[in-house]
Design an enzyme around this catalytic site. Structure first.
Site, PDB file in Angstrom:
ATOM      1  N   ASP A  44      52.032  55.250  81.350  1.00  0.00           N
ATOM      2  CA  ASP A  44      52.777  55.515  82.193  1.00  0.00           C
ATOM      3  C   ASP A  44      54.555  55.405  81.734  1.00  0.00           C
ATOM      4  OD1 ASP A  44      52.333  53.234  83.770  1.00  0.00           O
ATOM      5  OD2 ASP A  44      51.216  54.795  85.625  1.00  0.00           O
ATOM      6  N   SER A  45      54.478  54.155  80.846  1.00  0.00           N
ATOM      7  CA  SER A  45      55.867  53.505  80.791  1.00  0.00           C
ATOM      8  C   SER A  45      56.710  54.466  80.043  1.00  0.00           C
ATOM      9  CB  SER A  45      55.667  52.214  80.434  1.00  0.00           C
ATOM     10  OG  SER A  45      54.798  51.788  78.627  1.00  0.00           O
ATOM     11  N   ASP A  83      46.425  56.484  80.346  1.00  0.00           N
ATOM     12  CA  ASP A  83      47.043  55.783  81.769  1.00  0.00           C
ATOM     13  C   ASP A  83      46.521  56.825  82.668  1.00  0.00           C
ATOM     14  OD1 ASP A  83      47.974  53.280  83.194  1.00  0.00           O
ATOM     15  OD2 ASP A  83      49.962  53.245  82.166  1.00  0.00           O
ATOM     16  N   GLU A 182      49.352  42.003  84.230  1.00  0.00           N
ATOM     17  CA  GLU A 182      50.702  42.022  84.015  1.00  0.00           C
ATOM     18  C   GLU A 182      51.563  40.710  84.857  1.00  0.00           C
ATOM     19  OE1 GLU A 182      52.525  46.122  83.624  1.00  0.00           O
ATOM     20  OE2 GLU A 182      54.282  45.417  83.872  1.00  0.00           O
TER      21      GLU A 182
HETATM   22  O1  KIV Z   1      52.548  51.775  81.484  1.00  0.00           O
HETATM   23  C1  KIV Z   1      52.204  50.983  79.893  1.00  0.00           C
HETATM   24  O2  KIV Z   1      52.768  50.720  79.232  1.00  0.00           O
HETATM   25  C2  KIV Z   1      51.874  50.103  81.298  1.00  0.00           C
HETATM   26  C3  KIV Z   1      51.290  48.435  80.000  1.00  0.00           C
HETATM   27  C4  KIV Z   1      52.773  47.924  80.734  1.00  0.00           C
HETATM   28  C5  KIV Z   1      50.141  47.596  80.299  1.00  0.00           C
HETATM   29  O3  KIV Z   1      51.099  50.106  82.385  1.00  0.00           O
END
Ligand code: KIV
Length: 276
Positions: A44-45, A83, A182
């Site tokens: 979700d980044s 995610d 993280e």
């Molecule tokens: O959303 C994402 O990219 C993540 C990573 C930073 C582990 O959760």
């Protein structure tokens, strides 16, 4: 052959390091897949590095499914993890099960990831019981960024460190196949890695984890709003893109592009008839 959750579990037993990167689109997923990365996270980044939000919080389930489908289409070998975004697994166990199922059934992911420890363990258990592999995520969980008051290292005090270890154990008991940690002090992440039997995947958690995950835009240097300390830039794509785009602009405005090589000819007699 596609990497499975069994492959990932066995890699820890054999002491083999696990590589994981995020991807949000078909083309990038293809390149990552062909490079032999073991797992791809449709993180979700993408809220920040693709959509330009300040946090991951505005990202919706529909957006995540849309990008997950594109990533799955670009892969043959990597295990794809979808995610689960903010508030899609918090309200009820039923919500968590139904929404996790959409990543598997509609998007074609092989697993889901969700954030949190002891407090989400009951939901994790029920999702796992549906036959959906779950990856945990503890430490600096970005969906709780407002509660943390910013991007701060987690687990530094004795209480916070103990609580992270309890989270890891609770998630392992709930059935997760791997755990993302993280922004956690490296020695704590190493200790947690020793204490649990499932693989740990670090991001800003040091070299003692069983594997590493990074945001693709961070390692390629294509997202420049914020470069996290834990990321290493293996390329500076933003500079390469900027140079190419400026060259294109110059060639269009000076008439240097397109040339005949980029154009399509036609039968001159057709043109003559039209131009009488
Ligand atoms: O959303 C994402 O990219 C993540 C990573 C930073 C582990 O959760």
């Amino acid at each position: 052959m596609r990497v499975t959750v069994n492959t990932i579990r066995e890699m820890k037993q054999k002491g083999e390091k696990i590589s994981m990167l995020t991807a949000y689109d078909y083309v990038t997923a293809q390149i990552i897949d062909e490079a032999g990365i073991h797992m791809i996270l449709v993180g979700d980044s993408l809220g920040m590095v693709v959509l330009g939000y300040q946090t991951t919080i505005p990202v919706t389930l529909e957006v995540m499914l849309h990008h997950s489908k594109a990533v799955v289409r670009g892969t043959k070998n990597a295990l794809v993890v979808g995610d689960m975004p903010f508030m899609t697994y918090h309200v009820s166990i039923e919500d968590a099960m139904r929404n996790a199922a959409r990543f598997i059934q509609e998007a074609g992911c092989q697993a889901v990831k969700l954030e949190g420890g002891v407090t989400v363990a009951d939901k994790v258990r029920r999702v796992v019981d549906c036959g959906i592999p779950v990856m945990g995520h503890i430490g600096l969980t970005p969906q709780s960024i407002h509660a943390f008051g910013g991007h701060k290292i987690q687990g530094k005090t004795p209480e916070a460190a103990k609580s992270l270890l309890e989270d890891a154990i609770a998630l392992e008991q709930a059935g997760i196949f791997a755990l993302v940690m993280e922004t956690v002090p490296a020695p704590l992440a190493t200790l947690i890695t020793k204490k649990i039997n499932i693989p740990t995947i670090g991001i800003g958690a040091g070299a003692g984890c069983d594997g590493q995950v990074q945001v693709i835009n961070d390692i390629l240097g294509s997202y420049t709003d914020f470069v996290p300390k834990h990321a290493k830039q293996y390329a500076k794509l933003a500079n390469i893109m900027s140079n190419a785009i400026s060259q294109y602009r110059d060639e269009v405005t000076t008439g240097k592009f397109p040339t005949e090589a980029n154009s399509f000819p036609m039968d001159e007699s057709v043109l003559k008839d039209l131009d009488r």
